[in-house]
Each structure stands twice: as C-alpha cells, then as structure tokens.
Design a protein around this motif. Sequence first.
Motif, PDB file in Angstrom:
ATOM      1  N   ASN A  70       0.834  -1.210   0.000  1.00 52.72           N
ATOM      2  CA  ASN A  70       0.000   0.000   0.000  1.00 52.72           C
ATOM      3  C   ASN A  70       0.864   1.254   0.000  1.00 52.72           C
ATOM      4  OD1 ASN A  70      -3.118  -0.147   0.178  1.00 52.72           O
ATOM      5  ND2 ASN A  70      -2.379  -1.967   1.238  1.00 52.72           N
ATOM      6  N   ALA A  71       1.997   1.229   0.683  1.00 57.01           N
ATOM      7  CA  ALA A  71       2.905   2.375   0.659  1.00 57.01           C
ATOM      8  C   ALA A  71       3.461   2.593  -0.751  1.00 57.01           C
ATOM      9  CB  ALA A  71       4.039   2.177   1.663  1.00 57.01           C
ATOM     10  N   LEU A  72       3.817   1.506  -1.435  1.00 55.53           N
ATOM     11  CA  LEU A  72       4.301   1.633  -2.810  1.00 55.53           C
ATOM     12  C   LEU A  72       3.224   2.208  -3.727  1.00 55.53           C
ATOM     13  CD1 LEU A  72       6.246  -1.737  -3.112  1.00 55.53           C
ATOM     14  CD2 LEU A  72       7.230   0.564  -3.088  1.00 55.53           C
ATOM     15  N   ILE A  73       1.991   1.801  -3.522  1.00 57.25           N
ATOM     16  CA  ILE A  73       0.889   2.312  -4.348  1.00 57.25           C
ATOM     17  C   ILE A  73       0.676   3.800  -4.100  1.00 57.25           C
ATOM     18  CG2 ILE A  73      -1.620   2.173  -4.702  1.00 57.25           C
ATOM     19  CD1 ILE A  73      -1.281  -0.906  -4.280  1.00 57.25           C
ATOM     20  N   ILE A  74       0.762   4.217  -2.843  1.00 64.02           N
ATOM     21  CA  ILE A  74       0.626   5.647  -2.524  1.00 64.02           C
ATOM     22  C   ILE A  74       1.743   6.444  -3.203  1.00 64.02           C
ATOM     23  CG2 ILE A  74       0.904   7.333  -0.632  1.00 64.02           C
ATOM     24  CD1 ILE A  74      -1.885   6.183  -0.777  1.00 64.02           C
ATOM     25  N   ALA A  75       2.953   5.931  -3.141  1.00 68.70           N
ATOM     26  CA  ALA A  75       4.067   6.631  -3.789  1.00 68.70           C
ATOM     27  C   ALA A  75       3.817   6.764  -5.295  1.00 68.70           C
ATOM     28  CB  ALA A  75       5.377   5.888  -3.531  1.00 68.70           C
ATOM     29  N   GLY A  76       3.332   5.708  -5.905  1.00 71.26           N
ATOM     30  CA  GLY A  76       3.030   5.749  -7.337  1.00 71.26           C
ATOM     31  C   GLY A  76       1.867   6.658  -7.677  1.00 71.26           C
ATOM     32  N   ALA A  77       0.898   6.732  -6.784  1.00 65.82           N
ATOM     33  CA  ALA A  77      -0.276   7.582  -7.027  1.00 65.82           C
ATOM     34  C   ALA A  77       0.110   9.054  -7.119  1.00 65.82           C
ATOM     35  CB  ALA A  77      -1.322   7.369  -5.928  1.00 65.82           C
ATOM     36  N   GLY A  78       1.244   9.392  -6.563  1.00 62.39           N
ATOM     37  CA  GLY A  78       1.706  10.778  -6.639  1.00 62.39           C
ATOM     38  C   GLY A  78       2.111  11.210  -8.026  1.00 62.39           C
ATOM     39  N   ALA A  79       2.344  10.265  -8.910  1.00 63.59           N
ATOM     40  CA  ALA A  79       2.769  10.595 -10.270  1.00 63.59           C
ATOM     41  C   ALA A  79       1.664  10.398 -11.303  1.00 63.59           C
ATOM     42  CB  ALA A  79       3.974   9.749 -10.650  1.00 63.59           C
ATOM     43  N   THR A  80       0.484   9.978 -10.880  1.00 60.14           N
ATOM     44  CA  THR A  80      -0.565   9.652 -11.851  1.00 60.14           C
ATOM     45  C   THR A  80      -1.039  10.847 -12.657  1.00 60.14           C
ATOM     46  OG1 THR A  80      -2.262   9.887 -10.144  1.00 60.14           O
ATOM     47  CG2 THR A  80      -1.439   7.667 -10.577  1.00 60.14           C
ATOM     48  N   TYR A  81      -0.944  12.038 -12.106  1.00 61.71           N
ATOM     49  CA  TYR A  81      -1.472  13.202 -12.808  1.00 61.71           C
ATOM     50  C   TYR A  81      -0.405  14.057 -13.477  1.00 61.71           C
ATOM     51  CZ  TYR A  81      -6.245  12.670 -11.065  1.00 61.71           C
ATOM     52  OH  TYR A  81      -7.516  12.239 -10.820  1.00 61.71           O
ATOM     53  N   TRP A  82       0.855  13.696 -13.402  1.00 64.65           N
ATOM     54  CA  TRP A  82       1.876  14.520 -14.026  1.00 64.65           C
ATOM     55  C   TRP A  82       1.563  14.677 -15.504  1.00 64.65           C
ATOM     56  CZ3 TRP A  82       7.266  12.937 -11.676  1.00 64.65           C
ATOM     57  CH2 TRP A  82       7.273  13.309 -10.323  1.00 64.65           C
TER      58      TRP A  82
END
Length: 133
Positions: free
Chosen positions: A29-41
Amino acid sequence: MTALGAVLIASVYIMLFSLVKEPNRQIINALIIAGAGATYWSSGLGYFEFPLGVIMIFLAFKGLKNYKFLAAGWLVHTVYDILHHLYANPIVPMAPSSSLGCAICDPILAIWLFMGAPNVFDWFRGKGAIRNA
C-alpha cells in the motif's frame, strides 16, 4: 454509474488486499501511494502537479510504519482528483468522469487504512478486531 463503479473498485481493492498478509499489506500500500503521486503529471495543472509527487512519497515513507499516513495519502490524492475533474484532464483520458470516480474511491480506501487496513474477511467470520494503526 461513476459512483457505483468507484465503490465497487474500492471494495475489490480492499478485499484483494485483505488476502495479503502483514507486513506486505502495508508495504505494498505504501508503494501504491508513492506511485499515485505521479498519476497526474502532465495532466493539465502544470507545475502544480509536482507537489503531489513529493507529498505522496513522504506519506508513503511514513506509511511504512503507520497506516494513518497512507490514509492521508489517499485524502491528498482526492484533492487532486477533484481539481482534475473540475479544471484539468481526467486520470484516464478516455473516461471523462474517471477523476470524479477516483475522488469517490480514494476516501473509502482512506477510511479502511485509518482503521489499520483490517482483513475484511475476518469481519465476516466474526473476528472483526480492528488493529491500532
């Protein structure tokens, strides 16, 4: 229809991750949160996209020890979902209401994570203990 799909996606996510044993559930879940930070770039808010990535990496790192930071990550992402729904490009280009759906899904995930990401199948079996996050 968007809301129903979002609730269904959140439910499936929670059920799938209930099958993952700790500590892997928290780590993934921590890895998914980190990845979610780049979804809108590059999705229409220009330089305002980049703070999300930095914030989400910080929350993901802190979330390795405490689920509440992961929950906060989904709430921060919800703010960006709403901004994109109203002012920029959707998270899924071919689905105009996808950011709105994400804004409905993310707080459901946040509630589950604030509860310590309990195994929902334990609730159905009558072992519904909620861990301290």
